[in-house]
Design a protein around this motif. Structure first.
Motif, PDB file in Angstrom:
ATOM      1  N   UNK A  34       0.836  -1.189   0.000  1.00  0.00           N
ATOM      2  CA  UNK A  34       0.000   0.000   0.000  1.00  0.00           C
ATOM      3  C   UNK A  34       0.877   1.247   0.000  1.00  0.00           C
ATOM      4  N   UNK A  35       0.359   2.297  -0.598  1.00  0.00           N
ATOM      5  CA  UNK A  35       0.992   3.612  -0.564  1.00  0.00           C
ATOM      6  C   UNK A  35       0.030   4.524   0.184  1.00  0.00           C
ATOM      7  N   UNK A  36       0.426   4.941   1.398  1.00  0.00           N
ATOM      8  CA  UNK A  36      -0.453   5.792   2.188  1.00  0.00           C
ATOM      9  C   UNK A  36      -0.516   7.182   1.571  1.00  0.00           C
ATOM     10  N   UNK A  37      -1.689   7.828   1.739  1.00  0.00           N
ATOM     11  CA  UNK A  37      -1.896   9.160   1.158  1.00  0.00           C
ATOM     12  C   UNK A  37      -2.550  10.091   2.174  1.00  0.00           C
ATOM     13  N   UNK A  79      -7.517  10.160   2.579  1.00  0.00           N
ATOM     14  CA  UNK A  79      -7.648   9.368   1.355  1.00  0.00           C
ATOM     15  C   UNK A  79      -7.288   7.918   1.631  1.00  0.00           C
ATOM     16  N   UNK A  80      -7.978   7.011   0.980  1.00  0.00           N
ATOM     17  CA  UNK A  80      -7.632   5.598   1.091  1.00  0.00           C
ATOM     18  C   UNK A  80      -6.267   5.370   0.445  1.00  0.00           C
TER      19      UNK A  80
END
Length: 121
Positions: free
Chosen positions: A105-108, A112-113
């Motif tokens: 996953x790339x956190x934002x 935002x998901x």
């Protein structure tokens, strides 16, 4: 996915209270789009590995010493990238032995998901 042998040969000191861990190696390409030059170490801290048991973990951070992994060289975190430049890097994560990486996953941020890429084992 790494192996128990990778962990044993990494040079890391084991922490028995957290239980046995296995490394997961994530290759990513970081691209600086615009603005002032940035260090690689400032660009790669938003990745998370989610396991098949739902556990989420950030990249391994070694404070004193270093960890060695087969076919996953440590990135040159102080290397500067200017606008338009890219670098392909490998990042190591530690997950509990017996679990498998299910997604990267790339956190934002908080609103935002995260972006998600499934892992095929």
């Amino acid at each position: 996915m790494g192996t128990k042998a990778d962990m044993d040969n990494s040079g890391l000191k084991k922490d028995d209270k957290d239980g046995p861990k296995i490394p997961v190696y994530v290759w990513s390409t970081l691209t600086h789009k615009s603005g002032t030059p940035m260090e690689l170490g400032d660009m790669d801290n938003d990745l998370v590995v989610r396991t098949n048991a739902g556990q989420r973990t950030r990249a391994l951070l070694v404070l004193m010493g270093e960890a060695k992994w087969p076919n996953c060289p440590e990135p040159q975190s102080s290397k500067q990238l200017g606008p338009g430049q890219s670098e392909n890097i490998c990042t190591a994560f530690l997950i509990p032995e017996g679990q498998k990486a299910a997604a990267v996953e790339l956190t934002r941020g908080f609103t935002k998901k995260p972006l998600e890429w499934p892992v095929e084992n």
